[in-house]
Design an enzyme around this catalytic site. Structure first.
Site, PDB file in Angstrom:
ATOM      1  N   HIS A   1       0.831  -1.203   0.000  1.00 42.42           N
ATOM      2  CA  HIS A   1       0.000   0.000   0.000  1.00 42.42           C
ATOM      3  C   HIS A   1       0.871   1.260   0.000  1.00 42.42           C
ATOM      4  O   HIS A   1       1.589   1.526   0.971  1.00 42.42           O
ATOM      5  CB  HIS A   1      -0.881  -0.032   1.255  1.00 42.42           C
ATOM      6  CG  HIS A   1      -1.804   1.116   1.394  1.00 42.42           C
ATOM      7  ND1 HIS A   1      -1.796   1.945   2.507  1.00 42.42           N
ATOM      8  CD2 HIS A   1      -2.785   1.580   0.592  1.00 42.42           C
ATOM      9  CE1 HIS A   1      -2.726   2.862   2.385  1.00 42.42           C
ATOM     10  NE2 HIS A   1      -3.348   2.659   1.231  1.00 42.42           N
ATOM     11  N   ARG A   2       0.834   1.986  -1.097  1.00 41.56           N
ATOM     12  CA  ARG A   2       1.707   3.154  -1.297  1.00 41.56           C
ATOM     13  C   ARG A   2       3.178   2.765  -1.176  1.00 41.56           C
ATOM     14  O   ARG A   2       4.016   3.557  -0.750  1.00 41.56           O
ATOM     15  CB  ARG A   2       1.365   4.290  -0.317  1.00 41.56           C
ATOM     16  CG  ARG A   2      -0.118   4.665  -0.305  1.00 41.56           C
ATOM     17  CD  ARG A   2      -0.423   5.755   0.704  1.00 41.56           C
ATOM     18  NE  ARG A   2      -1.857   5.770   1.008  1.00 41.56           N
ATOM     19  CZ  ARG A   2      -2.419   6.483   1.982  1.00 41.56           C
ATOM     20  NH1 ARG A   2      -1.663   7.273   2.739  1.00 41.56           N
ATOM     21  NH2 ARG A   2      -3.719   6.433   2.200  1.00 41.56           N
TER      22      ARG A   2
ATOM     23  N   GLU B   1       0.743  -0.708  -4.783  1.00 41.15           N
ATOM     24  CA  GLU B   1      -0.412   0.152  -4.993  1.00 41.15           C
ATOM     25  C   GLU B   1       0.070   1.577  -4.864  1.00 41.15           C
ATOM     26  O   GLU B   1       0.888   1.892  -3.986  1.00 41.15           O
ATOM     27  CB  GLU B   1      -1.483  -0.155  -3.950  1.00 41.15           C
ATOM     28  CG  GLU B   1      -2.781   0.647  -4.089  1.00 41.15           C
ATOM     29  CD  GLU B   1      -2.797   1.922  -3.275  1.00 41.15           C
ATOM     30  OE1 GLU B   1      -3.768   2.690  -3.418  1.00 41.15           O
ATOM     31  OE2 GLU B   1      -1.827   2.199  -2.516  1.00 41.15           O
TER      32      GLU B   1
ATOM     33  N   ASP C   1      -1.155   6.001  -5.657  1.00 43.10           N
ATOM     34  CA  ASP C   1      -2.222   6.962  -5.916  1.00 43.10           C
ATOM     35  C   ASP C   1      -1.751   7.980  -6.945  1.00 43.10           C
ATOM     36  O   ASP C   1      -0.599   8.449  -6.874  1.00 43.10           O
ATOM     37  CB  ASP C   1      -2.576   7.717  -4.634  1.00 43.10           C
ATOM     38  CG  ASP C   1      -2.909   6.789  -3.485  1.00 43.10           C
ATOM     39  OD1 ASP C   1      -3.994   6.197  -3.517  1.00 43.10           O
ATOM     40  OD2 ASP C   1      -2.082   6.668  -2.559  1.00 43.10           O
TER      41      ASP C   1
ATOM     42  N   HIS D   1      -0.974  10.885  -2.415  1.00 48.01           N
ATOM     43  CA  HIS D   1      -2.295  10.512  -1.906  1.00 48.01           C
ATOM     44  C   HIS D   1      -3.168  11.721  -1.591  1.00 48.01           C
ATOM     45  O   HIS D   1      -4.347  11.748  -1.935  1.00 48.01           O
ATOM     46  CB  HIS D   1      -2.142   9.659  -0.644  1.00 48.01           C
ATOM     47  CG  HIS D   1      -3.449   9.290  -0.017  1.00 48.01           C
ATOM     48  ND1 HIS D   1      -4.070  10.081   0.947  1.00 48.01           N
ATOM     49  CD2 HIS D   1      -4.277   8.230  -0.204  1.00 48.01           C
ATOM     50  CE1 HIS D   1      -5.200   9.535   1.305  1.00 48.01           C
ATOM     51  NE2 HIS D   1      -5.357   8.400   0.631  1.00 48.01           N
TER      52      HIS D   1
ATOM     53  N   GLU E   1      -4.335   3.639  -8.367  1.00 45.68           N
ATOM     54  CA  GLU E   1      -5.596   4.213  -7.905  1.00 45.68           C
ATOM     55  C   GLU E   1      -5.772   5.612  -8.483  1.00 45.68           C
ATOM     56  O   GLU E   1      -4.927   6.493  -8.265  1.00 45.68           O
ATOM     57  CB  GLU E   1      -5.662   4.279  -6.382  1.00 45.68           C
ATOM     58  CG  GLU E   1      -6.991   4.880  -5.926  1.00 45.68           C
ATOM     59  CD  GLU E   1      -7.154   5.011  -4.427  1.00 45.68           C
ATOM     60  OE1 GLU E   1      -8.045   5.780  -3.994  1.00 45.68           O
ATOM     61  OE2 GLU E   1      -6.395   4.359  -3.686  1.00 45.68           O
TER      62      GLU E   1
ATOM     63  N   LYS F   1      -7.098   8.962  -8.194  1.00 47.09           N
ATOM     64  CA  LYS F   1      -7.461   9.698  -6.985  1.00 47.09           C
ATOM     65  C   LYS F   1      -8.080  11.045  -7.366  1.00 47.09           C
ATOM     66  O   LYS F   1      -7.499  12.107  -7.135  1.00 47.09           O
ATOM     67  CB  LYS F   1      -6.211   9.906  -6.140  1.00 47.09           C
ATOM     68  CG  LYS F   1      -6.469  10.170  -4.679  1.00 47.09           C
ATOM     69  CD  LYS F   1      -6.800   8.898  -3.952  1.00 47.09           C
ATOM     70  CE  LYS F   1      -7.101   9.162  -2.495  1.00 47.09           C
ATOM     71  NZ  LYS F   1      -7.592   7.963  -1.800  1.00 47.09           N
TER      72      LYS F   1
ATOM     73  N   ASP G   1       0.453  -2.180   4.434  1.00 49.35           N
ATOM     74  CA  ASP G   1       1.634  -1.329   4.607  1.00 49.35           C
ATOM     75  C   ASP G   1       2.857  -2.157   4.980  1.00 49.35           C
ATOM     76  O   ASP G   1       3.975  -1.632   4.985  1.00 49.35           O
ATOM     77  CB  ASP G   1       1.400  -0.320   5.743  1.00 49.35           C
ATOM     78  CG  ASP G   1       0.223   0.601   5.493  1.00 49.35           C
ATOM     79  OD1 ASP G   1       0.005   1.005   4.342  1.00 49.35           O
ATOM     80  OD2 ASP G   1      -0.480   0.925   6.472  1.00 49.35           O
TER      81      ASP G   1
END
Length: 263
Positions: A18-19, A45, A47, A60, A119, A121, A242
């Site tokens: 995640h990120r 992943e 954003d 993000h 993603e 955003k 994460d």
């Protein structure tokens, strides 16, 4: 119903950072993405939103204040302005000078086999040019076969599916009743190929129901070992976390119950 054939190539459950490895490096930076691979993530992943000069940049928040030494709206700053900011020192001094990458930077600097969940955003500006800008970079770099899209915004999903029809797209779901309502409304706007629910909404029955419709399930954002264990036992197709190291440990322990457990 069979899922989109693109997803059949992925390991199950796939570990999605995640990120990037955002527990141990500044989120949404090249450093975090490279560390994720070292830590055992099989996908990252990230954003994206558009800046003032129209390029898709990897961040993000709508403002740069939290994750850089600057201030202001991403949409009000040029790519040159954004690249001048320090996006690492807020996390740790060892990452001083880390920059906000553009989406093009990600494709140029990461390994060519890196699987990426992008993603979109733009929930705050659903009619902006983000899908078009992202599609242009994806096509220029020829990386349609190693990415998939996701968004809370069904309008963005509809646009990106039209622009890059060969690449699957997943609907992000907020928690609770509103999430169910939005999912029903989204179905009137566009087709989607996967779902990304908030992990506390998951049950074995909901996972089975989504998969029966051909929709792989990639819950977010799971870091606690007990929650990771629960999600994997429910048969999810991947976990967004994460902490790739912990997720890999849980998955190994379930594959080999006689081995060491993750605490």
């Amino acid at each position: 119903m069979a899922s989109h054939p693109w997803f059949e190539r992925l390991p199950k459950p796939i570990i999605i950072a995640h990120r990037g490895a955002s527990l141990d490096a500044p989120e949404n930076t090249i450093a975090a993405f490279e560390l994720a691979a070292v830590q055992g993530a099989e996908a990252i992943e990230l954003d994206v939103m558009v800046c003032a000069t129209g390029e898709p940049v990897v961040i993000h928040d709508r403002k740069v204040d939290r994750t850089t030494n600057g201030k202001g709206e991403v949409g009000g700053l040029s790519l040159t302005d954004l690249k001048a900011l320090d996006a690492g020192s807020w996390f740790d001094s060892q990452y001083a000078g880390e920059r906000i990458p553009s989406l093009d930077d990600v494709f140029r600097q990461l390994r060519q086999d890196t699987v990426i969940n992008i993603e979109l955003k733009n929930d705050h500006a659903p009619l902006d040019g983000l899908p078009e800008a992202v599609a242009a970079v994806v096509r220029e770099r020829g990386c349609q076969d190693r990415i998939w899209f996701s968004s809370f915004n069904p309008i963005a999903l509809r646009k990106i599916r039209r622009l890059v029809p060969e690449t699957p797209a997943g609907l992000l779901l907020i928690r609770g009743g509103w999430g169910r309502i939005i999912r029903m409304l989204a179905g009137w706007i566009t087709r989607y190929d996967a779902v990304h629910p908030e992990y506390t909404d998951l049950t074995g029955d909901t996972v089975d129901a989504f998969q029966a419709r051909g929709l792989p399930v990639f819950p977010y954002t799971i870091n606690d070992p007990a929650d990771l264990h629960r999600a994997v036992l429910m048969g999810v197709d991947g976990v967004i976390t994460d902490d790739p190291i912990r997720a890999a440990g849980v998955i190994r322990s379930l594959a080999d119950p006689s081995g060491p457990t993750d605490n």
